[in-house]
Design an enzyme around this catalytic site. Structure first.
Site, PDB file in Angstrom:
ATOM      1  N   ASP A 263      -1.216   3.142  -3.809  1.00 59.73           N
ATOM      2  CA  ASP A 263       0.062   3.791  -3.597  1.00 59.73           C
ATOM      3  C   ASP A 263       0.167   4.949  -4.606  1.00 59.73           C
ATOM      4  O   ASP A 263      -0.664   5.106  -5.499  1.00 59.73           O
ATOM      5  CB  ASP A 263       1.205   2.775  -3.756  1.00 59.73           C
TER       6      ASP A 263
HETATM    7  C1  GLC Z   1       5.535   6.006  -1.959  1.00 58.96           C
HETATM    8  C2  GLC Z   1       5.644   4.657  -1.263  1.00 58.96           C
HETATM    9  C3  GLC Z   1       4.651   4.463  -0.151  1.00 58.96           C
HETATM   10  C4  GLC Z   1       4.370   5.810   0.504  1.00 58.96           C
HETATM   11  C5  GLC Z   1       3.634   6.646  -0.528  1.00 58.96           C
HETATM   12  C6  GLC Z   1       3.323   8.055  -0.007  1.00 58.96           C
HETATM   13  O1  GLC Z   1       5.734   5.830  -3.335  1.00 58.96           O
HETATM   14  O2  GLC Z   1       5.619   3.494  -2.070  1.00 58.96           O
HETATM   15  O3  GLC Z   1       5.210   3.509   0.756  1.00 58.96           O
HETATM   16  O4  GLC Z   1       3.571   5.638   1.654  1.00 58.96           O
HETATM   17  O5  GLC Z   1       4.356   6.756  -1.760  1.00 58.96           O
HETATM   18  O6  GLC Z   1       4.514   8.741   0.213  1.00 58.96           O
END
Ligand code: GLC
Length: 717
Positions: A263
């Site tokens: 993430d």
């Molecule tokens: C965010 C979220 C994740 C998302 C990623 C890209 O922090 O936790 O669900 O897909 O970053 O935006």
């Protein structure tokens, strides 16, 4: 098995070029690039040369922009390895569907599949190759704002919806009208302690495998091409560094062989977690855990500094990950056509089409939940003299979080939709979401006094849903409760329409309202759907995918709890029996249970029959359900089948959803539905952490919610 193209590239690439494939950044590092920021921004501090070796970008779309970036990139990349474009297409691209929690409330996998299909078709036309969805985290705590992205508290419902969503996004062949699905967040992010965002998760591996893991497994079984690591710790180690979770469980036990992406910044955040001293140590931990792509963490970028003299193990792990990224590009057809799906004609003709908007409206109609309808005050007739009051009435802010390409300003409001259908409707805001004035209050009350019925459109704004929106107080804002109390003094029927992305404590709202419709964030056509339901053109059929507590003090509260050694004998009431599992100042029962939702029709389960009352673990249990509709109007409802195992090798939930079916029944009719339940759905996780179906005495319980059930015993030999 890699293709010849991937083998050739792996042969030709330098170590630095392989490392580049493992780095993901926003596209603003390129000319014409920009960034949708969904996390803490850091500078890429990468050399101009190495920027043209990164493997993937996130958070940008649009045929022209993507084409420009891809073209520019390929002019600079030595081996002409194209970029993958990834984005959060969670519940729609420009046609915004109801939030995933609402789609869970539809209890209709076909609705979920269509929502993902439309999102895939629109976002592929906008140049997206991978969506960071479905989010399948099991949730039990409405204080956590990301419950809106999930499909709720039940392992089986989440598994069915995860499968449908992956199938919708990916289709049968990942062609250029589909996108690769990235199931997230692995794992158990929804169990953050106290519902506080990014907080510690500490569930046992037994509970993880029994409750949290099934939906991830379903998505992997549906061939989700990617998995995303979660921010949280699990079993004492942050997910992005957790070899047991990622290598033993995800790669081995779950047989996932796709791309594992972190993430946003989660690899570098291993330093904050306190398991890595610096970026290099964080990169080493994540690489060993099998994380293939470092999203916006620039920890893997540290390897570029020593690409020439990596140790053998690190070089081999980098090879493994780079190969998986190249295999994904191959699977997406990007080596054949780096501009796959990109077509500004398609963009103009395939986005926000009438058909797509109709599908979004149907999804909203399928997911709105009728929680209360005293004196059958609903449905209204168009001529009803109604006052539409509240902060949600004239707001396009009904798309919910994670609707980045959606446009609230261009979204039909509840006021617009209802005014078109109800000639005598009057309107006043009465308050804002969290502010009010005496003048607004008085104006609203005065207007309501002139009408026969009050429709109170209340709730939370979209930016109080989704990531980083934990709330300690889950009641409606005080200003809105003051408005509702003043309206209630008029002693007219009040229909409360609640727009929010989480279960709220609606105890006082229920006391003050004659009827309650929970609309979730219903999306681009949610207002139209709501209008049709209020006027009876559609009979509501949504069911709660999450328990609604009486108060936040009951949280976490969920239907499939364990019995305990001293179960309460009076969950709905309070009594003086002391030594039981209960509170002194609150009943155990929720305000509205999982699976609950009313209809305008009077539909009930009259009886159930089992084809066999003794089966083996390999058998399928066939349950025939006799449904009756005593009203004149037809309606859809959900037949919910739960089981309880009397004695287990580990403790057993008081009931577990094992099958459900959304059905329609005509007015004044009887109908029989037979539901097949493979006994393998009744497996439990044993102390050795393996699944097995125990022989013994069970009960099958069938109803239209998780409380009012007809129960029949059966035996598994
Ligand atoms: C965010 C979220 C994740 C998302 C990623 C890209 O922090 O936790 O669900 O897909 O970053 O935006």
């Amino acid at each position: 098995m890699s293709s010849e193209k991937v083998d050739q590239l792996m042969q030709a690439m330098t170590t630095a070029e392989k490392i580049g494939q493992l780095i993901q950044t926003t596209a603003d590092v390129f000319p014409n690039g920009d960034a949708v920021v969904t996390g803490p921004m850091k500078s890429a501090n990468m050399s101009a040369e190495s920027v043209y070796t990164i493997g993937t970008v996130l958070g940008i779309s649009g045929a022209k922009k993507v084409e420009q970036i891809q073209y520019d990139y390929l002019q600079h990349n030595r081996l002409k390895i194209p970029l993958i474009f990834m984005a959060d297409v969670i519940h729609g691209y420009q046609t915004i569907f109801p939030i995933p929690l609402a789609l869970g409330a539809s209890f209709n996998p076909e609705t979920m599949k269509i929502a993902s299909q439309v999102a895939a078709q629109e976002s592929a036309a906008g140049g997206i190759h991978v969506t960071f969805a479905p989010m399948v985290d099991l949730v039990r705590d409405p204080r956590w704002g990301r419950v809106m992205e999930s499909t709720g508290e039940d392992p089986y419902l989440n598994s069915v919806m995860a499968t449908a969503s992956v199938q919708g996004f990916q289709g049968d062949s990942l062609d250029d009208h589909h996108v690769a699905a990235c199931v997230k967040h692995f794992a158990a992010y929804g169990a953050a302690e106290a519902g506080r965002e990014y907080n510690t998760v500490d569930v046992s591996e037994w509970r993880f495998k029994e409750q949290y893991l099934p939906a991830y497994q379903a998505a992997v079984d549906a061939q989700a091409a990617l998995v995303m690591t979660s921010f949280n710790t699990l079993f004492g180690v942050p997910a992005s560094a957790n070899q047991h979770l990622m290598r033993d469980i995800l790669r081995q036990e779950m047989a996932f062989n796709g791309v594992l992406i972190s993430d946003w910044g989660a690899v570098a955040e291993l330093i904050n977690h306190g398991v890595a001293g610096d970026h290099q140590a964080a990169a080493d931990l994540a690489l060993k855990a099998g994380v293939d792509i470092d999203m916006m963490g620039y920890a893997y970028a540290k390897y570029l500094e020593k690409a020439a003299d990596l140790d053998t193990t690190t070089a081999q792990l980098i090879d493994e990950s780079a190969r998986r990224v190249l295999e994904l590009k191959d699977k997406l057809g990007l080596f054949t056509d780096p501009y796959r799906g990109l077509d500004d004609t398609r963009e103009a003709t395939e986005i926000k089409t009438t058909a797509n908007l109709q599908a979004a409206q149907a999804a909203a109609e399928d997911s709105i939940v009728l929680l209360k309808n005293d004196r059958a005050v609903l449905p209204l007739v168009p001529e009803t003299r109604a006052a539409l009051i509240g902060p949600v009435t004239d707001s396009g802010d009904i798309l919910g979080s994670w609707s980045w390409q959606g446009d609230p300003a261009a979204t039909e409001t509840i006021k617009t939709a209802l005014s078109a259908a109800m000639p005598n409707l009057t309107f006043a805001a009465g308050s804002d979401y969290r502010t009010s004035s005496v003048r607004d209050l008085k104006e609203a009350v005065a207007l309501a006094r002139q009408q026969d019925v009050i429709i109170a459109a209340l709730g939370l704004p979209a930016d109080e849903s989704g990531e980083a929106t934990s709330l300690a107080n889950i009641q409606l804002p005080a200003e809105q409760l003051v408005l509702l109390r003043e309206l209630a003094k008029l002693n007219k029927p009040i229909i409360s329409v609640i727009v929010a992305g989480r279960p709220l404590d609606l105890t006082e709202v229920a006391d003050l309202s004659t009827a309650i419709l929970f609309a979730w964030f219903p999306g681009s056509k949610g207002a139209a759907a709501l209008s049709r339901i209020l006027l009876g053109e559609v009979n509501p059929s949504g069911k709660l995918p999450m328990t609604f507590p009486r108060s936040v003090g009951q949280v976490p509260i969920y239907y499939n709890e364990y019995r305990t050694g001293r179960p309460s004998t009076n969950p709905f009431g309070r009594d003086d029996i002391k030594y039981q599992s209960k509170y002194m100042d609150e009943v155990n029962a929720p305000l509205y249970p999982f699976g609950f939702g009313l209809s305008y029709a009077d539909i009930s389960v009259k009886a159930i029959e089992l084809a066999q009352t003794t089966v083996t673990p390999a058998d399928t249990l066939a349950v025939t359900v006799h449904l009756e509709n005593q009203s004149t109007i037809s309606g859809k409802t959900v037949i919910e089948c739960y089981t309880h195992q009397q004695v287990g090798e580990t403790v057993r939930p008081v009931k577990s959803l094992v099958a459900f079916e959304k059905v329609e029944i005509a007015g004044e009719s009887l109908a029989d539905f037979t539901i097949e339940i493979p006994c393998e759905h009744l497996a439990s996780v044993h102390q050795d952490l393996h699944q097995a179906v125990d022989s013994g005495e069970y009960q099958i319980m069938v109803g239209l919610d998780s409380d009012n059930l007809i129960t029949v015993p059966f035996t598994i030999e």
